[in-house]
Design a protein around this motif. Sequence first.
Motif, PDB file in Angstrom:
ATOM      1  N   SER A  52       1.487   3.795  -2.493  1.00  0.00           N
ATOM      2  CA  SER A  52       1.153   5.160  -2.558  1.00  0.00           C
ATOM      3  C   SER A  52       2.018   6.407  -3.048  1.00  0.00           C
ATOM      4  CB  SER A  52       0.541   5.729  -1.115  1.00  0.00           C
ATOM      5  OG  SER A  52       0.645   7.312  -0.406  1.00  0.00           O
ATOM      6  N   LYS A  88       1.156  -1.275   0.171  1.00  0.00           N
ATOM      7  CA  LYS A  88       0.436   0.206   0.380  1.00  0.00           C
ATOM      8  C   LYS A  88       0.990   1.551  -0.295  1.00  0.00           C
ATOM      9  CE  LYS A  88      -2.507  -0.892   3.898  1.00  0.00           C
ATOM     10  NZ  LYS A  88      -3.561  -0.845   4.721  1.00  0.00           N
ATOM     11  N   LYS A  89       2.061   1.166   0.530  1.00  0.00           N
ATOM     12  CA  LYS A  89       3.381   2.413   0.711  1.00  0.00           C
ATOM     13  C   LYS A  89       3.489   2.729  -0.676  1.00  0.00           C
ATOM     14  CE  LYS A  89       5.547   3.395   4.084  1.00  0.00           C
ATOM     15  NZ  LYS A  89       6.707   2.920   5.629  1.00  0.00           N
ATOM     16  N   LYS A 119       1.412   7.106  -6.829  1.00  0.00           N
ATOM     17  CA  LYS A 119       0.330   7.276  -7.330  1.00  0.00           C
ATOM     18  C   LYS A 119       0.866   8.356  -8.967  1.00  0.00           C
ATOM     19  CE  LYS A 119      -1.138  10.806  -3.542  1.00  0.00           C
ATOM     20  NZ  LYS A 119      -1.447  10.650  -2.211  1.00  0.00           N
TER      21      LYS A 119
END
Length: 233
Positions: A17, A13-14, A20
Amino acid sequence: DGCEVFFMWKQFKKLISLNKGDFILTVSLTAGIFLLTQIIIAVVMVAAKPEEGIQVSGMILVFSSVIMMLVLTLSGLLVNYPQAIQFGCTRRRGLLLNAGLMGLQYFGTVILVAAGTLIEQHLCPPFWKALTGRSVDLVFFLDSIQPPWWLVLVAPLGGVALGLFISAVIFRFGRVGGWTLYAIWMAVMLGQSFLPWAEHWWTAPWLYPAVWVLVLAGTVWSVWTLLRVTVKA
């Protein structure tokens, strides 16, 4: 095992992010290429009012998807992969995290290319007809220029495979990696003139199986190399 999966999920998830901006850029470039193509076609329809039309966005988007996945793969492996190792990831975990990211980027790219192709095939012809002011439907030529759906799925994978190979060569050979890639390219370009194949060798039945074997072998070698070479963070 459960803790490791949870930890990898947090890292993934990091990673999403942090990247993105790449997703936004991919969407923007795909939409921009599609809109620019449609604007050019619209101008031709208004100015020339032709009786024939051509649907080219699909092939343009397929080609651009190869370039985008190549750039995204190189960015992930040459930037994210060393950073992951620097922050304590093993090579295997770092490569898996980047593989997950590339998978998301691949599916996003395929969806965008498929959407653009479908829009041009089904929604654009009535719009083009209205721009010409004609009452009869446009006749489309060069139907074969529309990409088959298998190409929409496979083409971005070619960019991923090429990105894997280039990254592995750079990590494996360091500063001379660029010269190694250049030597391979020149060997392919110049070597074909010395081989005993027919003039239209690209129609040979052995060509596509040979390409698949080379791509598979290159991908396996690339993954094997990335899991073993010294990565300088």
